[in-house]
Write a protein that holds these residues in place. Structure first.
Motif, mmCIF file in Angstrom:
data_model
loop_
_atom_site.group_PDB
_atom_site.id
_atom_site.type_symbol
_atom_site.label_atom_id
_atom_site.label_comp_id
_atom_site.label_asym_id
_atom_site.label_seq_id
_atom_site.Cartn_x
_atom_site.Cartn_y
_atom_site.Cartn_z
ATOM 1 N N UNK A 23 20.113 48.103 -29.028
ATOM 2 C CA UNK A 23 19.533 46.794 -28.708
ATOM 3 C C UNK A 23 18.938 46.146 -29.951
ATOM 4 N N UNK A 24 18.407 46.973 -30.871
ATOM 5 C CA UNK A 24 17.886 46.444 -32.141
ATOM 6 C C UNK A 24 19.028 45.818 -32.946
ATOM 7 N N UNK A 25 20.167 46.505 -33.013
ATOM 8 C CA UNK A 25 21.324 45.960 -33.732
ATOM 9 C C UNK A 25 21.789 44.651 -33.108
ATOM 10 N N UNK A 26 21.808 44.600 -31.785
ATOM 11 C CA UNK A 26 22.263 43.391 -31.099
ATOM 12 C C UNK A 26 21.364 42.204 -31.419
ATOM 13 N N UNK A 27 20.051 42.423 -31.377
ATOM 14 C CA UNK A 27 19.128 41.335 -31.682
ATOM 15 C C UNK A 27 19.267 40.880 -33.135
ATOM 16 N N UNK A 28 19.527 41.828 -34.043
ATOM 17 C CA UNK A 28 19.726 41.466 -35.442
ATOM 18 C C UNK A 28 20.998 40.650 -35.629
ATOM 19 N N UNK A 29 22.047 41.018 -34.893
ATOM 20 C CA UNK A 29 23.295 40.246 -34.973
ATOM 21 C C UNK A 29 23.059 38.816 -34.516
ATOM 22 N N UNK A 30 22.370 38.646 -33.390
ATOM 23 C CA UNK A 30 22.081 37.302 -32.882
ATOM 24 C C UNK A 30 21.203 36.532 -33.868
ATOM 25 N N UNK A 31 20.219 37.218 -34.455
ATOM 26 C CA UNK A 31 19.337 36.561 -35.423
ATOM 27 C C UNK A 31 20.109 36.098 -36.653
ATOM 28 N N UNK A 66 20.924 40.663 -45.476
ATOM 29 C CA UNK A 66 20.100 41.439 -46.402
ATOM 30 C C UNK A 66 18.642 41.002 -46.329
ATOM 31 N N UNK A 67 18.426 39.700 -46.163
ATOM 32 C CA UNK A 67 17.051 39.173 -46.123
ATOM 33 C C UNK A 67 16.289 39.693 -44.911
ATOM 34 N N UNK A 68 16.941 39.779 -43.755
ATOM 35 C CA UNK A 68 16.264 40.239 -42.533
ATOM 36 C C UNK A 68 16.451 41.742 -42.320
ATOM 37 N N UNK A 69 16.922 42.453 -43.348
ATOM 38 C CA UNK A 69 17.070 43.911 -43.337
ATOM 39 C C UNK A 69 18.077 44.387 -42.295
#
Length: 468
Positions: free
Chosen positions: A79-87, A65-68
């Motif tokens: 690719x945006x979803x993948x980077x968010x998962x890794x983050x 939730x913090x990183x949206x």
């Protein structure tokens, strides 16, 4: 009114993520302690592992939730979803390690933690990809639609409508336009979508039709109408978005920035302007270049001996190139030509059957092995593994006047390989086409895109008929 399905979808995502994390915990626990694949000594009981897995699961939700991570992502690519998962998983894992240190849980299995994190990232990525593909298919069939009204039927509104039609997987549908010059626009553009009325009819149209978003695509001379349009949208609970009238003059991906509290339109979105992306790319560059130097060290030694035995002169050729922010640096290559005046190398292209090349140098250039010393440029920060190829100052001064947007390539570090090179654009090929590919890379950079370019370089980009 906006249909309130996003909150429900967010709740589904949260529950699915929690379930996925706990299931991967059970799988990781079985692999480590029950499958017989790994040796294990004394460790914590199952309930302790379950406790920490639960803490990790809820921490990942809060960080998400913090990183949206749970913000609407209909317009985002995978690719945006993948980077968010890794983050999210990376931050949650660091938090878990911190808690384990504070709680002095010294007996927890580090192998288990590595297995758990790896499987969790893989499973989350697979299930999110499956969900996204399912939603794409449903939207193409007409489900999960969001309806758009465009205020302004001129060239900007028309371009937006055409773009929406090209991406049915996003699930948006334009129901029509509002414009004060209906007759002129109908005659000029021949709209498939109807002009439903004038701008003053906005409130009535919103009241009688299902509209989720209003796109304002009016010319600047109509800016006095903006406050009233926005007010009517907000009172009706409809999102209002503005396309600037000078949109056609801007690059493909401008974005809003903020400077000293003042909103600015940044005319080009460069993902590598973000510090987190810069750090990720730099860490990868250092790790990859160190690994490449170690792996190819026997080859480096062989090339060194080959150059020494076949032609007099230095082994390394240094040449000034233009890099990040138009700063110059010296790029390293294995010397592939006879020693000659430096000014000649700085102002002349290499051509097919160039008499300046040595026989061994021709082999190095054809196989791209002469580029290996550039990994040292990467280590010191002059270059990146992937990026636009750097050029000599003499040709930069020439191309910046002849090739539109040529200097945009200097917004990021140059690379050993790039998107243009993996598409066959090296040596005696179109400079204009190279810049088109370089700008596409700059505006669409992702870590996965870099990996794709590296794989293409290794599999089919090392040998080139254009490498003279």
């Amino acid at each position: 009114m906006i249909r309130q399905n996003q909150r429900f979808l967010t709740q589904i995502y949260v529950l699915a993520d929690l379930s996925c994390t706990l299931l991967t915990f059970l799988l990781a626990y079985w692999l480590k302690f029950n499958s017989g694949l790994f040796q294990h000594q004394y460790s914590l009981p199952f309930k302790s592992y379950l406790l920490w897995a639960t803490v990790f699961s809820f921490a990942s939700i809060l960080i998400g939730f913090y990183v949206r991570f749970y913000a609407p992502r209909r317009r985002k690519n995978f690719s945006y979803d993948t980077m968010k998962i890794i983050q999210v998983q990376g931050l949650s894992f660091l938090g878990l390690l911190s808690l384990l240190y504070i709680a002095k849980e010294v007996h927890i299995s580090r192998e288990f933690l590595a297995i758990f994190l790896s499987i969790n990232v893989i499973c989350l990525t697979i299930y999110r990809f499956a969900v996204k593909q399912t939603l794409f298919r449903l939207r193409r069939k007409g489900f999960n639609k969001r309806f758009i009204l465009i205020v302004g039927a001129g060239s900007v509104g028309r371009s937006f409508n055409e773009s929406i039609k090209m991406h049915p997987e996003l699930g948006y549908e334009v129901i029509g336009f509002l414009d004060d010059f209906q007759t002129e626009h109908d005659r000029e553009y021949g709209y498939m979508k109807p002009i439903l009325g004038t701008v003053d009819d906005l409130e009535a149209v919103i009241s009688h039709r299902t509209i989720d978003e209003v796109i304002i695509a009016l010319p600047l001379k109509a800016h006095k109408k903006y406050p009233r349009i926005i007010d009517q949208c907000e009172r009706a609970g409809v999102k209002a978005l503005i396309i600037p009238d000078f949109f056609d003059l801007l690059p493909a991906r401008p974005f809003f920035d903020n400077f000293a509290g003042i909103p600015l339109i940044n005319v080009r979105d460069v993902p590598l302007d973000e510090l987190s992306n810069q750090i990720l790319k730099r860490i990868f560059d250092i790790a990859f270049s160190l690994a490449a130097i170690l792996i190819t060290s026997p080859i480096l030694l062989g090339i060194y001996i080959g150059i020494k035995l076949t032609s007099p002169g230095p082994v390394i050729f240094r040449q000034e190139r233009v890099g990040l922010d138009r700063r110059t640096f010296h790029m390293y290559k294995f010397r592939s030509m006879h020693v000659f005046d430096q000014s000649t190398a700085d102002t002349q292209w290499t051509v097919e059957n160039d008499p300046r090349r040595t026989r061994f140098g021709s082999f190095l250039r054809r196989t791209s092995l002469d580029e290996l010393p550039q990994f040292f440029n990467v280590l010191v920060g002059h270059m990146s593994v992937v990026g636009p190829r750097p050029e000599r100052p003499y040709f930069v001064d020439q191309f910046k006047e002849e090739i539109p947007k040529y200097m945009v390539k200097h917004h990021i570090r140059p690379g050993i390989t790039g998107w243009a090179q993996t598409n066959g654009l090296r040596g005696d090929t179109s400079i204009h086409d190279r810049i088109v590919h370089d700008i596409f890379y700059i505006e669409n950079w992702t870590f996965l895109f870099d990996l794709k370019i590296i794989v293409k370089t290794v599999t089919k980009g090392l040998l080139s008929k254009n490498a003279y």
